[in-house]
Design an enzyme around this catalytic site. Sequence first.
Site, PDB file in Angstrom:
ATOM      1  N   SER A 143     -10.026  -5.168  -1.482  1.00  0.00           N
ATOM      2  CA  SER A 143      -9.175  -6.368  -1.546  1.00  0.00           C
ATOM      3  C   SER A 143      -9.768  -7.414  -0.613  1.00  0.00           C
ATOM      4  O   SER A 143     -10.523  -7.069   0.305  1.00  0.00           O
ATOM      5  CB  SER A 143      -7.767  -6.007  -1.066  1.00  0.00           C
ATOM      6  OG  SER A 143      -6.983  -7.163  -0.863  1.00  0.00           O
ATOM      7  N   TYR A 157      -1.905  -2.083   5.201  1.00  0.00           N
ATOM      8  CA  TYR A 157      -2.577  -2.254   3.902  1.00  0.00           C
ATOM      9  C   TYR A 157      -4.025  -2.713   4.129  1.00  0.00           C
ATOM     10  O   TYR A 157      -4.955  -2.157   3.542  1.00  0.00           O
ATOM     11  CB  TYR A 157      -1.819  -3.275   3.052  1.00  0.00           C
ATOM     12  CG  TYR A 157      -2.441  -3.545   1.702  1.00  0.00           C
ATOM     13  CD1 TYR A 157      -2.408  -2.580   0.693  1.00  0.00           C
ATOM     14  CD2 TYR A 157      -3.067  -4.758   1.420  1.00  0.00           C
ATOM     15  CE1 TYR A 157      -2.975  -2.821  -0.550  1.00  0.00           C
ATOM     16  CE2 TYR A 157      -3.633  -5.008   0.179  1.00  0.00           C
ATOM     17  CZ  TYR A 157      -3.583  -4.035  -0.806  1.00  0.00           C
ATOM     18  OH  TYR A 157      -4.160  -4.272  -2.031  1.00  0.00           O
TER      19      TYR A 157
END
Length: 247
Positions: A143, A157
């Site tokens: 990501s 995350y």
Amino acid sequence: MSNNIQDKVVVITGASSGLGEATARHLASLGAKVVLAARRADRLGQIVAEIQAQGGQAIYQQVDVTDLAQMQALVAAAIQTFGRIDVLVNNAGLMSIAPMAALKVDEWDRMIDINVKGVLYGIAAALPEFQKQNSGHFINIASVAGIKVFSPGGTVYSGTKFAVRAISEGLRHEVGANIRTTTIEPGAVDSELKLGSSHEASANAVKDFYKIAIPASAVARAIAYAIEQPAEVDINEIVLRPTAQEF
Ligand code: NDP
């Protein structure tokens, strides 16, 4: 049709929605034999039926990526049905956003189990086959939050996605002579990911942030680009985000 995707056997985790589903549909339309994995078997069955109705080759397997034996069974199923495995897309993931002080320890555990250990179990399941074949391709979904810390709220995350990038680069370095490793680092993409936060204020902020999200098909095309390169070309990283995204 002749491309470097046709007839490749591509296993995709997290294929019951979002990026994984879009990738399965896109690669199947380009002639790949796709193996869809996730926990929601009903969703997988429906997607596979639609791919087959359009002339594509696809099967599915119910898999929890946090279980090594299930990941090994997934790779075995791909080989049993299609004879080999050319690409593993480690895509299954969870994004639970909340401030550190909210102490969502259960969600920290789940993100680490799915986003990090799930990728490692995928590697453990496919690497022996790739080494036997002297070829193979890992595509790991990190990501932009694996490049910059998505804080406040996305600290854990981000930690998992930094880990995916580190593991991918180390894997490439260690086994890269015949085996390709690609890390995809998307920004905001429309999917079910934005629904993964139980912390209300964070969930609302995520919803707002995702107003600029781009369709999952954008990531599917990036994955196809990495796969279609000749075997001696390893696309190591692709970063893509909405044009309008600042983070
Ligand atoms: P979705 O929530 O739509 O998809 C997540 C997928 O992972 C689902 O198919 C889900 O299926 C599967 N999954 C979750 N937990 C497990 C598990 N334990 N075992 C097997 N499968 C599991 O989100 P996205 O498509 O957006 O996410 C895909 C990947 O892309 C993730 O790694 C995410 O972090 C990454 N990403 C997404 C971005 C975005 O903006 N959307 C941006 C950057 C990266 P099921 O519940 O049926 O098991």
